[in-house]
Design a protein around this motif. Structure first.
Motif, PDB file in Angstrom:
ATOM      1  N   LEU A  42       0.848  -1.199   0.000  1.00 19.96           N
ATOM      2  CA  LEU A  42       0.000   0.000   0.000  1.00 19.96           C
ATOM      3  C   LEU A  42       0.883   1.249   0.000  1.00 19.96           C
ATOM      4  CD1 LEU A  42      -2.727  -1.089   2.593  1.00 19.96           C
ATOM      5  CD2 LEU A  42      -2.863  -1.192   0.101  1.00 19.96           C
ATOM      6  N   THR A  43       1.925   1.198  -0.789  1.00 21.88           N
ATOM      7  CA  THR A  43       2.921   2.265  -0.838  1.00 21.88           C
ATOM      8  C   THR A  43       2.274   3.622  -1.094  1.00 21.88           C
ATOM      9  OG1 THR A  43       4.485   0.658  -1.738  1.00 21.88           O
ATOM     10  CG2 THR A  43       5.073   2.999  -1.921  1.00 21.88           C
ATOM     11  N   GLY A  44       2.605   4.588  -0.245  1.00 20.85           N
ATOM     12  CA  GLY A  44       2.110   5.948  -0.412  1.00 20.85           C
ATOM     13  C   GLY A  44       0.741   6.206   0.176  1.00 20.85           C
ATOM     14  N   LYS A  45       0.047   5.159   0.610  1.00 20.87           N
ATOM     15  CA  LYS A  45      -1.336   5.335   1.055  1.00 20.87           C
ATOM     16  C   LYS A  45      -1.418   5.791   2.509  1.00 20.87           C
ATOM     17  CE  LYS A  45      -3.588   2.461  -2.360  1.00 20.87           C
ATOM     18  NZ  LYS A  45      -4.734   1.578  -2.651  1.00 20.87           N
ATOM     19  N   VAL A  46      -2.515   6.498   2.797  1.00 19.17           N
ATOM     20  CA  VAL A  46      -2.794   7.006   4.137  1.00 19.17           C
ATOM     21  C   VAL A  46      -4.040   6.301   4.663  1.00 19.17           C
ATOM     22  CG1 VAL A  46      -3.339   9.040   5.526  1.00 19.17           C
ATOM     23  CG2 VAL A  46      -1.762   9.234   3.585  1.00 19.17           C
ATOM     24  N   ILE A  47      -3.950   5.812   5.891  1.00 18.93           N
ATOM     25  CA  ILE A  47      -5.014   5.010   6.497  1.00 18.93           C
ATOM     26  C   ILE A  47      -5.400   5.624   7.838  1.00 18.93           C
ATOM     27  CG2 ILE A  47      -5.623   2.715   7.386  1.00 18.93           C
ATOM     28  CD1 ILE A  47      -3.343   1.608   5.566  1.00 18.93           C
ATOM     29  N   LEU A  48      -6.693   5.645   8.129  1.00 21.18           N
ATOM     30  CA  LEU A  48      -7.180   6.094   9.434  1.00 21.18           C
ATOM     31  C   LEU A  48      -8.055   4.992  10.019  1.00 21.18           C
ATOM     32  CD1 LEU A  48      -8.719   9.614  10.218  1.00 21.18           C
ATOM     33  CD2 LEU A  48      -9.323   7.559  11.467  1.00 21.18           C
ATOM     34  N   ILE A  49      -7.750   4.595  11.258  1.00 25.92           N
ATOM     35  CA  ILE A  49      -8.484   3.522  11.932  1.00 25.92           C
ATOM     36  C   ILE A  49      -9.029   4.058  13.248  1.00 25.92           C
ATOM     37  CG2 ILE A  49      -8.355   1.194  12.903  1.00 25.92           C
ATOM     38  CD1 ILE A  49      -5.776   0.822  11.168  1.00 25.92           C
ATOM     39  N   THR A  50     -10.349   4.060  13.412  1.00 21.49           N
ATOM     40  CA  THR A  50     -10.897   4.474  14.703  1.00 21.49           C
ATOM     41  C   THR A  50     -10.785   3.307  15.681  1.00 21.49           C
ATOM     42  OG1 THR A  50     -13.200   3.816  14.247  1.00 21.49           O
ATOM     43  CG2 THR A  50     -12.521   6.032  13.560  1.00 21.49           C
ATOM     44  N   GLY A  51     -10.584   3.655  16.948  1.00 17.71           N
ATOM     45  CA  GLY A  51     -10.405   2.611  17.951  1.00 17.71           C
ATOM     46  C   GLY A  51      -9.117   1.841  17.751  1.00 17.71           C
ATOM     47  N   GLY A  52      -8.081   2.533  17.300  1.00 18.30           N
ATOM     48  CA  GLY A  52      -6.830   1.860  16.971  1.00 18.30           C
ATOM     49  C   GLY A  52      -5.882   1.666  18.133  1.00 18.30           C
ATOM     50  N   THR A  53      -6.318   1.990  19.344  1.00 15.88           N
ATOM     51  CA  THR A  53      -5.417   1.884  20.497  1.00 15.88           C
ATOM     52  C   THR A  53      -5.538   0.558  21.234  1.00 15.88           C
ATOM     53  OG1 THR A  53      -7.039   2.962  21.939  1.00 15.88           O
ATOM     54  CG2 THR A  53      -5.410   4.379  20.849  1.00 15.88           C
ATOM     55  N   SER A  54      -6.467  -0.300  20.820  1.00 15.34           N
ATOM     56  CA  SER A  54      -6.624  -1.591  21.492  1.00 15.34           C
ATOM     57  C   SER A  54      -7.375  -2.553  20.584  1.00 15.34           C
ATOM     58  CB  SER A  54      -7.385  -1.432  22.820  1.00 15.34           C
ATOM     59  OG  SER A  54      -8.700  -0.954  22.578  1.00 15.34           O
ATOM     60  N   GLY A  55      -7.417  -3.819  20.988  1.00 20.12           N
ATOM     61  CA  GLY A  55      -8.243  -4.812  20.328  1.00 20.12           C
ATOM     62  C   GLY A  55      -8.027  -4.941  18.839  1.00 20.12           C
ATOM     63  N   LEU A 114       1.862   3.898  23.508  1.00 24.80           N
ATOM     64  CA  LEU A 114       2.425   2.544  23.544  1.00 24.80           C
ATOM     65  C   LEU A 114       2.236   1.841  22.203  1.00 24.80           C
ATOM     66  CD1 LEU A 114       1.277   1.367  27.099  1.00 24.80           C
ATOM     67  CD2 LEU A 114       3.595   2.015  26.378  1.00 24.80           C
ATOM     68  N   VAL A 115       1.066   2.021  21.596  1.00 23.30           N
ATOM     69  CA  VAL A 115       0.811   1.425  20.282  1.00 23.30           C
ATOM     70  C   VAL A 115       1.757   2.011  19.242  1.00 23.30           C
ATOM     71  CG1 VAL A 115      -0.872   1.238  18.405  1.00 23.30           C
ATOM     72  CG2 VAL A 115      -1.596   0.865  20.765  1.00 23.30           C
ATOM     73  N   ILE A 116       1.930   3.316  19.270  1.00 22.53           N
ATOM     74  CA  ILE A 116       2.818   3.973  18.304  1.00 22.53           C
ATOM     75  C   ILE A 116       4.249   3.474  18.462  1.00 22.53           C
ATOM     76  CG2 ILE A 116       3.855   6.191  17.679  1.00 22.53           C
ATOM     77  CD1 ILE A 116       1.101   7.458  18.304  1.00 22.53           C
ATOM     78  N   GLN A 117       4.713   3.348  19.696  1.00 19.16           N
ATOM     79  CA  GLN A 117       6.063   2.822  19.929  1.00 19.16           C
ATOM     80  C   GLN A 117       6.200   1.412  19.366  1.00 19.16           C
ATOM     81  OE1 GLN A 117       7.011   3.113  24.118  1.00 19.16           O
ATOM     82  NE2 GLN A 117       6.467   5.282  24.204  1.00 19.16           N
ATOM     83  N   LEU A 158       8.292  -2.114  14.849  1.00 22.24           N
ATOM     84  CA  LEU A 158       8.023  -3.183  13.888  1.00 22.24           C
ATOM     85  C   LEU A 158       8.079  -2.708  12.445  1.00 22.24           C
ATOM     86  CD1 LEU A 158       5.031  -4.860  15.752  1.00 22.24           C
ATOM     87  CD2 LEU A 158       7.338  -5.796  15.515  1.00 22.24           C
ATOM     88  N   ALA A 159       7.692  -1.454  12.207  1.00 26.39           N
ATOM     89  CA  ALA A 159       7.635  -0.923  10.836  1.00 26.39           C
ATOM     90  C   ALA A 159       8.155   0.512  10.839  1.00 26.39           C
ATOM     91  CB  ALA A 159       6.200  -0.983  10.310  1.00 26.39           C
ATOM     92  N   PRO A 160       9.458   0.689  10.985  1.00 21.07           N
ATOM     93  CA  PRO A 160      10.024   2.036  11.143  1.00 21.07           C
ATOM     94  C   PRO A 160       9.802   2.966   9.956  1.00 21.07           C
ATOM     95  CG  PRO A 160      11.755   0.374  10.872  1.00 21.07           C
ATOM     96  CD  PRO A 160      10.485  -0.368  11.089  1.00 21.07           C
ATOM     97  N   SER A 161       9.523   2.410   8.778  1.00 21.00           N
ATOM     98  CA  SER A 161       9.323   3.267   7.602  1.00 21.00           C
ATOM     99  C   SER A 161       7.915   3.856   7.542  1.00 21.00           C
ATOM    100  CB  SER A 161       9.582   2.468   6.322  1.00 21.00           C
ATOM    101  OG  SER A 161       8.611   1.443   6.165  1.00 21.00           O
ATOM    102  N   VAL A 162       7.013   3.359   8.388  1.00 27.37           N
ATOM    103  CA  VAL A 162       5.619   3.812   8.370  1.00 27.37           C
ATOM    104  C   VAL A 162       5.409   4.875   9.447  1.00 27.37           C
ATOM    105  CG1 VAL A 162       3.203   3.123   8.593  1.00 27.37           C
ATOM    106  CG2 VAL A 162       4.860   1.551   7.558  1.00 27.37           C
ATOM    107  N   LYS A 163       4.911   6.023   9.052  1.00 27.65           N
ATOM    108  CA  LYS A 163       4.580   7.058  10.028  1.00 27.65           C
ATOM    109  C   LYS A 163       3.280   6.666  10.736  1.00 27.65           C
ATOM    110  CE  LYS A 163       6.651  10.897   7.440  1.00 27.65           C
ATOM    111  NZ  LYS A 163       6.380  12.203   6.772  1.00 27.65           N
ATOM    112  N   VAL A 164       3.268   6.811  12.050  1.00 30.18           N
ATOM    113  CA  VAL A 164       2.073   6.492  12.837  1.00 30.18           C
ATOM    114  C   VAL A 164       1.750   7.689  13.721  1.00 30.18           C
ATOM    115  CG1 VAL A 164       0.969   4.875  14.417  1.00 30.18           C
ATOM    116  CG2 VAL A 164       2.771   4.061  12.870  1.00 30.18           C
ATOM    117  N   ALA A 165       0.489   8.091  13.729  1.00 27.63           N
ATOM    118  CA  ALA A 165       0.086   9.253  14.524  1.00 27.63           C
ATOM    119  C   ALA A 165      -1.242   8.966  15.217  1.00 27.63           C
ATOM    120  CB  ALA A 165      -0.036  10.490  13.639  1.00 27.63           C
ATOM    121  N   PHE A 166      -1.490   9.720  16.277  1.00 25.78           N
ATOM    122  CA  PHE A 166      -2.691   9.540  17.092  1.00 25.78           C
ATOM    123  C   PHE A 166      -3.606  10.745  16.965  1.00 25.78           C
ATOM    124  CE2 PHE A 166      -4.576  10.215  21.461  1.00 25.78           C
ATOM    125  CZ  PHE A 166      -5.559   9.233  21.346  1.00 25.78           C
TER     126      PHE A 166
END
Length: 307
Positions: free
Chosen positions: A14-27, A57-60, A65-73
């Motif tokens: 999914l190179t270049g794609k931006v994803i948003l997941i609600t409730g992404g901090t658990s489960g 904690l999820v972002i860390q 695991l995937a250092p090339s992927v930007k992760v934000a809250f």
């Protein structure tokens, strides 16, 4: 490949794609983000939730695991419309595209209550909050689809929508009450909220042909949603699903399939049970009158609240 043979190792890039997941901090939300980050290498994953410490904690975890992927809250309480609007505006200020929106967050069979904005709490959290988020993000989803050929909304419902109120589907006249109708009404309120999300997502498919909008049931999973229920409600879940409960890893497959499968292999507006199998509808999930009323009610409520 048959959908029943779906494996994470076969996921596309999914190179270049931006994803948003609600409730992404658990489960399921956390695991979905983890698998998409490690298997698909998107450019950016946003997770939303109410707990900043859990999010960090999820972002860390994901960055290791995937250092090339930007992760934000994005701090967002789906029972509080103002926090959703603020989070959506923050996202829009930082991004020019949104390829995949996964409406995953939810609550299940909770006790009677109302949201900050005065709506029945499960309906507010599972449906209305997501409706506002989708409404705010529609322009960027549409522009992404126009430029890159596809943008998706994946709504996570539940076959629990079959236990929505049998005589109406959605009790519109009482949505600003707790709808505390006695024993078992926590489940009909849950079914009502999941029915609304399914019906609304189907209507989006009809109104916005440029988008791919899909509704999925993840299966019955022993997540925090089940663990947080009272003793009797937990027993109801376990007793009615003997031999049917699946692991979280199995539970995320249907949503990830819907988010990543080739566009021609999924029907926009479709409802799927695991994995990629056309799901069984109820009387109300295919009722055109209910769909029209829900759309108009939602538009009116959001407008009344300034959105």
């Amino acid at each position: 490949m048959k959908h029943s043979d779906f494996q994470f190792k076969d996921l596309p890039e999914l190179t270049g794609k931006v994803i948003l997941i609600t409730g992404g901090t658990s489960g399921l939300g956390h695991l979905t983000a983890k698998i998409l980050a490690t298997k698909c290498s998107p450019a950016h994953i946003y997770i939303s939730g109410r707990n900043t410490q859990k999010a960090n904690l999820v972002i860390q975890d994901l960055q290791l695991l995937a250092p090339s992927v930007k992760v934000a809250f994005l701090h967002m309480d789906l029972a509080d419309l103002d926090t959703i609007a603020i989070a959506a505006d923050m996202f829009l200020a930082e991004n020019k595209r949104l390829d995949i929106l996964i409406a995953n967050a939810g609550i299940m069979a909770t006790g009677p209550g109302t949201s900050k904005n005065g709506f029945e709490i499960q309906f507010a959290t599972n449906f209305l909050g997501h409706a506002l988020l989708i409404s705010k993000l529609l322009p960027i989803l549409l522009s992404t689809s126009a430029e890159y050929g596809d943008a998706r909304i994946v709504s996570v419902t539940s076959t629990g929508f079959h236990v929505a109120p049998k005589d109406q589907g959605i009790i519109f006249d009482d949505l600003t009450t707790t709808q505390n109708y006695g024993f078992g009404s926590n489940w009909t309120r849950y079914g009502q909220s999941k029915l609304a999300l399914l019906v609304y997502t189907k209507t989006l498919a009809e109104k916005y042909l440029e988008l791919t909008t899909v509704v999925v049931h993840p299966g019955v999973i022993a997540t925090d949603l089940v663990g947080g229920l009272g003793w009797m409600d937990r027993m109801i879940v376990y007793a009615t699903n003997i031999g049917k409960m699946v692991s979280e890893e199995e539970g995320v497959k249907n949503g990830i399939w819907a988010a990543t499968v080739k566009r021609e292999d999924v029907a926009s507006g479709g409802f799927y049970e695991p994995v990629g199998e056309v799901g069984k509808h109820s009387r109300w999930s295919e009722d055109e009158g209910l769909a029209i009323r829900l759309w108009e009610w939602t538009e009116g409520v959001l407008k009344k609240h300034g959105y």
